[in-house]
Design an enzyme around this catalytic site. Structure first.
Site, PDB file in Angstrom:
ATOM      1  N   ARG A 161       0.968  -1.220   0.216  1.00 19.16           N
ATOM      2  CA  ARG A 161      -0.050  -0.064  -0.057  1.00 19.16           C
ATOM      3  C   ARG A 161       1.060   1.136  -0.031  1.00 19.16           C
ATOM      4  NH1 ARG A 161      -3.012  -3.276   3.493  1.00 19.16           N
ATOM      5  NH2 ARG A 161      -4.863  -4.037   2.563  1.00 19.16           N
TER       6      ARG A 161
ATOM      7  N   LYS B 179       2.951  11.650 -10.789  1.00 14.15           N
ATOM      8  CA  LYS B 179       1.927  10.858 -11.643  1.00 14.15           C
ATOM      9  C   LYS B 179       2.742   9.513 -12.041  1.00 14.15           C
ATOM     10  CE  LYS B 179      -1.214  13.590 -14.040  1.00 14.15           C
ATOM     11  NZ  LYS B 179      -1.734  13.813 -15.503  1.00 14.15           N
TER      12      LYS B 179
ATOM     13  N   GLU C 116       9.014  18.327 -24.673  1.00  9.25           N
ATOM     14  CA  GLU C 116       8.509  18.518 -23.195  1.00  9.25           C
ATOM     15  C   GLU C 116       9.184  19.840 -22.439  1.00  9.25           C
ATOM     16  OE1 GLU C 116       5.814  17.436 -21.858  1.00  9.25           O
ATOM     17  OE2 GLU C 116       5.524  15.174 -22.086  1.00  9.25           O
TER      18      GLU C 116
ATOM     19  N   LYS D 256       7.113  22.676 -14.038  1.00  7.78           N
ATOM     20  CA  LYS D 256       6.446  21.777 -13.644  1.00  7.78           C
ATOM     21  C   LYS D 256       5.896  21.811 -12.087  1.00  7.78           C
ATOM     22  CE  LYS D 256       4.486  17.373 -14.094  1.00  7.78           C
ATOM     23  NZ  LYS D 256       5.031  16.132 -14.799  1.00  7.78           N
TER      24      LYS D 256
ATOM     25  N   GLU E 140      -4.392  17.261  -9.867  1.00  9.80           N
ATOM     26  CA  GLU E 140      -5.271  17.411 -11.387  1.00  9.80           C
ATOM     27  C   GLU E 140      -6.623  17.785 -11.306  1.00  9.80           C
ATOM     28  OE1 GLU E 140      -3.427  15.189 -14.564  1.00  9.80           O
ATOM     29  OE2 GLU E 140      -4.766  16.063 -16.056  1.00  9.80           O
TER      30      GLU E 140
ATOM     31  N   ARG F  62      -3.486  21.522 -13.148  1.00  8.52           N
ATOM     32  CA  ARG F  62      -2.538  20.749 -13.523  1.00  8.52           C
ATOM     33  C   ARG F  62      -2.737  20.296 -15.112  1.00  8.52           C
ATOM     34  NH1 ARG F  62       0.634  16.016 -10.334  1.00  8.52           N
ATOM     35  NH2 ARG F  62       1.784  15.188 -12.138  1.00  8.52           N
TER      36      ARG F  62
ATOM     37  N   ASN G 179      -1.224  19.206 -20.016  1.00  4.83           N
ATOM     38  CA  ASN G 179      -1.338  18.334 -21.159  1.00  4.83           C
ATOM     39  C   ASN G 179      -1.499  19.130 -22.580  1.00  4.83           C
ATOM     40  OD1 ASN G 179      -1.872  15.978 -19.727  1.00  4.83           O
ATOM     41  ND2 ASN G 179      -3.795  16.694 -18.946  1.00  4.83           N
TER      42      ASN G 179
ATOM     43  N   HIS H 162      -1.356  17.001 -25.609  1.00 12.22           N
ATOM     44  CA  HIS H 162      -1.450  15.592 -25.363  1.00 12.22           C
ATOM     45  C   HIS H 162      -2.671  14.921 -25.633  1.00 12.22           C
ATOM     46  CE1 HIS H 162       2.212  16.280 -23.020  1.00 12.22           C
ATOM     47  NE2 HIS H 162       2.143  15.219 -22.441  1.00 12.22           N
TER      48      HIS H 162
ATOM     49  N   HIS I  49      -1.652  11.735 -27.759  1.00 19.83           N
ATOM     50  CA  HIS I  49      -1.683  10.593 -26.959  1.00 19.83           C
ATOM     51  C   HIS I  49      -2.422   9.664 -28.346  1.00 19.83           C
ATOM     52  CE1 HIS I  49      -1.364  11.049 -22.609  1.00 19.83           C
ATOM     53  NE2 HIS I  49      -0.039  10.884 -23.018  1.00 19.83           N
TER      54      HIS I  49
ATOM     55  N   HIS J 143       7.054   9.872 -27.554  1.00 18.29           N
ATOM     56  CA  HIS J 143       6.180  10.597 -27.144  1.00 18.29           C
ATOM     57  C   HIS J 143       6.408  12.134 -27.434  1.00 18.29           C
ATOM     58  CE1 HIS J 143       3.352  11.943 -24.090  1.00 18.29           C
ATOM     59  NE2 HIS J 143       4.346  12.793 -23.188  1.00 18.29           N
TER      60      HIS J 143
END
Lengths: 373, 373
Positions: free
Chosen positions: B129, B150, B192, B234, B244, B248, B252, B255, B259, B272
């Site tokens: 956990r 993330k 990026e 960032k 997010e 946040r 993206n 993206h 994506h 990417h």
């Protein structure tokens, strides 16, 4: 005073993550209203996760209630039993969530016992990095697992090793679902109820002792009260230590030996409550070794016998296998064995100074073939 | 002023989960000292996760440094490439963590690019956990993914759909590891870097424009500065919105389309950074449709061309497949398309009112066979 229509409510106090637990008869029919009341978004689809034994009886009731309140809900059914707490089933449920179109504002619902709650909760904790989660437990045992946000799946080498802390939006406990439980499941569930008394509340242990027959007969008043008290202890502990840094570990009374017994029995021979009942007797004997009153062990054992729970390790369980299984337990830190040890009925302490030899002796002494009593 | 020996440090400010980012040359050799300085427990074993292309070059350096500081560390190597971000590899790493004896106080280390960081981070987020996590990025692209917590693995139907928010203890960025990057990876990473300027800092975009050749030549001063500035943006965004909920999402930029292009190319054809470079050109064109200055698109496209990044969708990519892939994106909520749209160089806004027809037109307009330029 307490009638079948009464709804007991209590709060798990975790700041902005606080949430209510509702306990009462006939709550499944009111699911839709409760979802709306708690502000769960109606525009995002829901996923109801349940198992084969619960689906036919109760899933339709919950779904009807939700649909009447305007929610779109899909159902995902997993096989009954601990083997569903696997990464494979988890993967299937992620597929189901994607196919049902769940988005970030969606809610995953667990309708079932601890297996369904742990599995669906891990889906809720990780799908899109976390979505909302509602627990609808349908067993007595799940009064424990449905409160506190611990969710997990198993790995072939260790139980509950892959998981998260992910608190539900609320817990909805319909006492009517408990009437269909097999007697052995009822007893197993009562082991966790009694555990909550043993760690926190001596008066509640006495109450359990006086009301054991009513509980076994599933008397709704007695059951509603016992679940309320059990959840109250769980909520009190979790509120003080959400992520198990210290206090929360007391909830593991009986679990060090108990988990090992479940592992050696391949998670099929002993029910969880049965395994921890034996484990709690073991912990009580450990208390005597530490010099605490010997009556702790006698009271614990007598109460579990009264409920019809096992208090001895079944014949054929190998001591070495039990000791080895304990070593893979999450409760062991930096190579030390950690045990929850009662100091009296209603209070416990956490000991990391338990000699392995004592544990071995106690395991040996608890074995049925040892012929004790 | 900035020499190879300089260490740049900045903080991701998240209250009690705040952590530092160290950027400098030769930091791998100092890993052990930094682990000790940050108070990571020396009694609990560590797991170093890396990939086949990084292991031979750098894993030994990190391990030696850690062992010299008294840490016990095991190595787990996954194949290079996006396909390692799977539940299957995740399961393998949980096995490795168990076999290495990791306990609740242990630390999982990610040494590699974004794939290793995301995968190892999800192991750290869920093993028992959640255990401690350290990011040691070895690509330029990973300056983005290693900051902000993330972590995720992919599902066959959607990228990054299974994950968590799990902040590292710290990020250790050794500029020396970037010298072995292939040219195409360097360019992809710079996409990026530029993105961070485009969403937050017009002056930094200008700096990138003026220093593109130094960056492509991996000049350590220029690279250290660019990574520092990229991480700074960032960190600023993540500090304001860890999970997010709103802000946040500006990270993206590019993206949504990016994506989808990666998915249609089966995560193998486009890197990417290449995919999001094309996506950022698309977002800039969307800005023009919303009435913002057309020069945003020209500046964006010119800078990416200067760096050697693609600005058109490769021939053969089907528009319908791209549109469909966008529908499975986590960024879509309650059935609405959500886009990050620049309003000028250095600022963006989030729009949920983008007509699908506009998106389709822009995708069509970006295709190589459309013959634009």
């Amino acid at each position: 005073m307490a009638g079948e229509r009464e709804i007991r409510e209590l709060t798990v106090d975790l700041g902005e993550r606080s949430y209510p637990i509702y306990i009462g008869a006939g709550l499944l029919e009111r699911a839709g209203a409760l979802f709306a009341q708690r502000g769960l978004p109606v525009k995002s689809p829901l996923l109801l996760v349940t198992d084969a034994s619960v689906a036919d009886r109760y899933a339709g009731i919950v779904e009807s209630s939700l649909r009447a309140a305007g929610y779109a809900v899909s159902r995902a059914v997993v096989p009954s039993g601990e083997s569903s707490k696997s990464l494979g089933r988890f993967d299937d449920l992620i597929t189901a969530a994607l196919e049902a179109g769940l988005d970030r504002r969606s809610t995953v619902i667990a309708l079932g016992g601890g297996v369904v709650g742990d599995l669906a909760g891990f889906v809720a904790a990780t799908y899109m990095r976390g979505v909302r989660f509602v627990q609808i437990p349908t067993t007595i045992l799940a009064h424990d697992s449905s409160v506190g946000g611990k969710v997990a799946v198993n790995h072939r080498l260790a139980k509950n090793i892959i998981g998260a802390f992910h608190q539900p939006e609320f817990v909805l406990y319909d006492l009517n679902t408990l009437t269909s439980l097999p007697a052995r499941e009822v007893k197993s569930g009562l082991a966790e109820v009694v555990k909550h008394g043993l760690i926190w509340d001596a008066a509640f242990v006495e109450w359990c002792d006086s009301n054991a027959q009513r509980l076994l007969a599933l008397d709704p008043d007695a059951l509603g009260y016992a679940l309320y008290e059990g959840c109250k202890v769980k909520a009190a502990v979790v509120s003080r230590d959400e992520r198990e840094n210290d206090l929360r570990a007391i909830l593991n009374l009986g679990h060090t030996i108990g988990h090992a017994l479940e592992a050696v029995g391949r998670y099929g021979e002993l029910l969880h409550g049965e395994a921890i009942a034996i484990g709690m007797v073991g912990s009580a004997r450990l208390a005597a070794r530490f010099g605490y009153a010997g009556e702790i062990a006698e009271t614990t054992e007598r109460l579990f016998r009264k409920i019809g729970l096992p208090v001895r390790i079944p014949a054929g369980y190998d001591t070495e296998a039990i000791m080895k299984a304990m070593l893979h337990d999450k409760k062991f830190m930096e190579g030390q064995m950690v045990f929850v040890v009662p100091t009296a009925i209603g209070t416990v302490e956490i000991r990391s100074d338990v000699p392995a030899a004592w544990v071995r002796e106690i395991v040996e002494g608890l074995k049925e073939e040892a012929g004790v009593r």
